[in-house]
Design a protein around this motif. Structure first.
Motif, PDB file in Angstrom:
ATOM      1  N   ASN A  60       1.023  -1.301  -0.072  1.00 17.18           N
ATOM      2  CA  ASN A  60      -0.127  -0.003   0.061  1.00 17.18           C
ATOM      3  C   ASN A  60       1.459   1.601  -0.287  1.00 17.18           C
ATOM      4  O   ASN A  60       0.796   2.856   0.490  1.00 17.18           O
ATOM      5  N   SER A  61       2.495   1.413  -0.572  1.00 15.24           N
ATOM      6  CA  SER A  61       2.773   2.188  -0.899  1.00 15.24           C
ATOM      7  C   SER A  61       3.761   2.535   0.433  1.00 15.24           C
ATOM      8  O   SER A  61       4.843   3.789   0.281  1.00 15.24           O
ATOM      9  N   ALA A  62       3.486   1.308   1.248  1.00 13.99           N
ATOM     10  CA  ALA A  62       4.394   2.196   2.330  1.00 13.99           C
ATOM     11  C   ALA A  62       5.660   1.386   2.200  1.00 13.99           C
ATOM     12  O   ALA A  62       5.510   0.048   1.640  1.00 13.99           O
ATOM     13  N   VAL A  63       6.742   1.639   2.767  1.00 22.04           N
ATOM     14  CA  VAL A  63       7.864   0.833   2.667  1.00 22.04           C
ATOM     15  C   VAL A  63       8.026  -0.627   3.614  1.00 22.04           C
ATOM     16  O   VAL A  63       7.745   0.015   4.942  1.00 22.04           O
ATOM     17  N   LEU A  64       7.965  -1.568   3.478  1.00 17.70           N
ATOM     18  CA  LEU A  64       8.094  -2.922   4.017  1.00 17.70           C
ATOM     19  C   LEU A  64       9.584  -3.147   4.142  1.00 17.70           C
ATOM     20  O   LEU A  64      10.118  -4.619   2.973  1.00 17.70           O
ATOM     21  N   LYS A  65      10.644  -3.508   5.275  1.00 10.57           N
ATOM     22  CA  LYS A  65      11.696  -3.960   4.751  1.00 10.57           C
ATOM     23  C   LYS A  65      11.967  -5.296   5.556  1.00 10.57           C
ATOM     24  O   LYS A  65      11.102  -5.857   6.328  1.00 10.57           O
ATOM     25  N   VAL A  66      12.038  -6.733   4.770  1.00  8.40           N
ATOM     26  CA  VAL A  66      12.167  -7.921   4.925  1.00  8.40           C
ATOM     27  C   VAL A  66      13.524  -8.623   6.181  1.00  8.40           C
ATOM     28  O   VAL A  66      15.394  -8.190   4.906  1.00  8.40           O
ATOM     29  N   HIS A  67      13.947  -8.681   7.574  1.00  9.21           N
ATOM     30  CA  HIS A  67      15.145  -9.073   7.493  1.00  9.21           C
ATOM     31  C   HIS A  67      15.306 -10.100   7.486  1.00  9.21           C
ATOM     32  O   HIS A  67      16.635 -10.824   7.594  1.00  9.21           O
ATOM     33  N   GLU A  68      14.769 -11.176   7.726  1.00  8.94           N
ATOM     34  CA  GLU A  68      14.426 -13.089   7.357  1.00  8.94           C
ATOM     35  C   GLU A  68      13.465 -12.913   7.021  1.00  8.94           C
ATOM     36  O   GLU A  68      12.351 -12.739   6.695  1.00  8.94           O
ATOM     37  N   ALA A  69      14.026 -14.087   5.863  1.00  8.95           N
ATOM     38  CA  ALA A  69      12.700 -14.820   5.305  1.00  8.95           C
ATOM     39  C   ALA A  69      13.759 -16.514   4.745  1.00  8.95           C
ATOM     40  O   ALA A  69      14.992 -16.666   5.282  1.00  8.95           O
TER      41      ALA A  69
ATOM     42  N   ARG B  20      -3.709  -6.275   9.142  1.00 12.21           N
ATOM     43  CA  ARG B  20      -5.211  -6.289   8.564  1.00 12.21           C
ATOM     44  C   ARG B  20      -5.213  -5.876   6.959  1.00 12.21           C
ATOM     45  O   ARG B  20      -5.564  -4.787   6.271  1.00 12.21           O
ATOM     46  N   LEU B  21      -3.897  -6.760   6.033  1.00 12.15           N
ATOM     47  CA  LEU B  21      -4.064  -6.711   4.802  1.00 12.15           C
ATOM     48  C   LEU B  21      -5.225  -7.052   4.217  1.00 12.15           C
ATOM     49  O   LEU B  21      -5.634  -6.312   2.648  1.00 12.15           O
ATOM     50  N   GLY B  22      -6.490  -7.713   4.330  1.00 12.38           N
ATOM     51  CA  GLY B  22      -7.154  -8.032   3.349  1.00 12.38           C
ATOM     52  C   GLY B  22      -7.087  -9.951   3.331  1.00 12.38           C
ATOM     53  O   GLY B  22      -5.432  -9.949   2.719  1.00 12.38           O
ATOM     54  N   PRO B  23      -8.072 -10.484   2.313  1.00 10.69           N
ATOM     55  CA  PRO B  23      -7.996 -11.281   1.346  1.00 10.69           C
ATOM     56  C   PRO B  23      -7.144 -11.305   0.011  1.00 10.69           C
ATOM     57  O   PRO B  23      -6.572 -12.270  -0.362  1.00 10.69           O
ATOM     58  N   ASP B  24      -6.821 -10.421  -0.609  1.00 12.61           N
ATOM     59  CA  ASP B  24      -5.874  -9.735  -1.850  1.00 12.61           C
ATOM     60  C   ASP B  24      -5.088  -9.100  -1.641  1.00 12.61           C
ATOM     61  O   ASP B  24      -4.477  -8.446  -2.519  1.00 12.61           O
ATOM     62  N   ALA B  25      -4.457  -9.617  -0.688  1.00  8.51           N
ATOM     63  CA  ALA B  25      -2.858  -8.469  -0.374  1.00  8.51           C
ATOM     64  C   ALA B  25      -1.739  -9.098  -0.978  1.00  8.51           C
ATOM     65  O   ALA B  25      -2.100  -9.918  -1.541  1.00  8.51           O
ATOM     66  N   GLN B  26      -1.079  -7.615  -1.964  1.00 11.69           N
ATOM     67  CA  GLN B  26      -0.266  -8.081  -2.620  1.00 11.69           C
ATOM     68  C   GLN B  26       1.089  -7.167  -2.105  1.00 11.69           C
ATOM     69  O   GLN B  26       0.573  -5.785  -1.822  1.00 11.69           O
ATOM     70  N   LEU B  27       2.280  -7.367  -2.251  1.00 11.95           N
ATOM     71  CA  LEU B  27       3.506  -6.946  -2.437  1.00 11.95           C
ATOM     72  C   LEU B  27       4.357  -6.841  -3.262  1.00 11.95           C
ATOM     73  O   LEU B  27       3.913  -6.771  -4.394  1.00 11.95           O
ATOM     74  N   GLY B  28       4.628  -5.076  -3.215  1.00 15.67           N
ATOM     75  CA  GLY B  28       5.460  -4.737  -3.803  1.00 15.67           C
ATOM     76  C   GLY B  28       4.227  -3.516  -4.814  1.00 15.67           C
ATOM     77  O   GLY B  28       4.385  -3.380  -6.378  1.00 15.67           O
TER      78      GLY B  28
END
Length: 297
Positions: free
Chosen positions: A232-241, A288-296
């Motif tokens: 949703n246009s906000a930055v999300l850092k991913v530290h471990e995956a 609470r991103l919802g069922p159709d959440a999309q990253l990027g």
């Protein structure tokens, strides 16, 4: 015209040490412990780690001062002391040719040259999925990281190692090989052979997670450190995956699993914009991103 630089003596006993980050501290300590004289350390200038913080010294400068060694930020000061040669470990800046012409130099480089000459050999090795890397004790020439190799040692890149962990391993390995090379003698260096690859500096754009790439490739980006995406246009850092088997639309988020071009990437530790790190599941439950959440997006 090609510039010829002086070769270091076979058995140097006193060295000017050039280094700045934490990865350069083990070699400095190893030289001191081995009995080498270090009349001066050259390190990068103090700098602020955050907007409000006071300027702080580099890890090498801090270590040198604790060891009672004089420190300077001026490269030319290397010529004001008596030393057999200079030792460079991740200094962070090109050394002036006037100094190179007068003070013989050797360098500890964190790759198996000529692969990954340049500023970010550890990160580039991880991003490319290299199975092995290592350290080289090398002479310095005008061309970047092109000098002959006195000694080298390789090590495996394990599938889950991070850039920080690998750099720490190479720092210790490099410190040991440096001391061994100086003790046994700097003689008969071997010219670099093979295909040259350049380890360009890592930029923020290199660390953006492109969900059309495979999960294995994206995991490498995360392990380099600083990986990020958007939601949703906000930055999300991913530290471990970690990559897992499965299929989904690239960028589609299902619980802690994200679709990629090949396979799924399981999010483990993330950091929403303006907040602290947290478990990915806790973030998902709270966002609470919802069922159709999309990253990027």
């Amino acid at each position: 015209m090609t510039m010829t630089l002086p070769a270091p003596p076979e058995h140097p006993r006193s060295v000017v040490y050039f280094g700045s980050p934490a990865a350069a501290v083990p070699a400095l300590i190893a030289l001191v412990d081995a009995g080498f004289e270090i009349p001066l350390v050259i390190s990068m200038p103090d700098r602020r780690r955050s907007r409000r913080a006071e300027p702080s010294p580099t890890p090498v400068k801090e270590a040198a001062l604790k060891l009672g060694i004089a420190v300077s930020e001026e490269v030319s000061d290397a010529l004001t002391v008596t030393a057999d040669c200079g030792v460079v470990v991740a200094y962070g800046r090109l050394i002036d040719t006037k100094v190179l012409r007068r003070l013989p130099m050797i360098n500890v480089h964190f790759s198996l040259l000529p692969r990954w000459r340049g500023a970010a050999p550890v990160e580039r090795a991880l991003l490319e999925g290299d199975k092995k890397t290592g350290v080289c004790i090398m002479g310095i020439e005008p061309e970047l990281d092109a000098g002959p190799v006195y000694r080298w040692r390789e090590t495996d890149i394990t599938p889950t190692v991070t850039a920080t962990e690998l750099r720490d391993e190479l720092a210790i390995l490099g410190a040991r090989e440096l001391v061994t090379a100086l003790r046994e003698g700097l003689r008969d260096p071997v010219p670099q052979e093979g295909e040259v690859s350049v380890a360009k500096k890592i930029h923020r754009a290199d660390l953006q997670l492109d969900w059309t790439r495979s999960a294995i490739e994206l995991d490498r980006v995360v392990r380099v450190g600083g990986a990020w995406t958007t939601t949703n246009s906000a930055v999300l850092k991913v530290h471990e995956a970690c990559p897992v088997e499965g299929t989904a639309i690239p960028g589609e988020l299902d619980r802690d699993l994200v679709g990629t071009g090949e396979g799924l990437l399981r999010l483990l530790v993330v950091q929403p914009e303006g907040k602290s790190r947290l478990n990915a599941t806790a973030w998902i439950n709270g966002a609470r991103l919802g069922p159709d959440a999309q990253l990027g997006t």
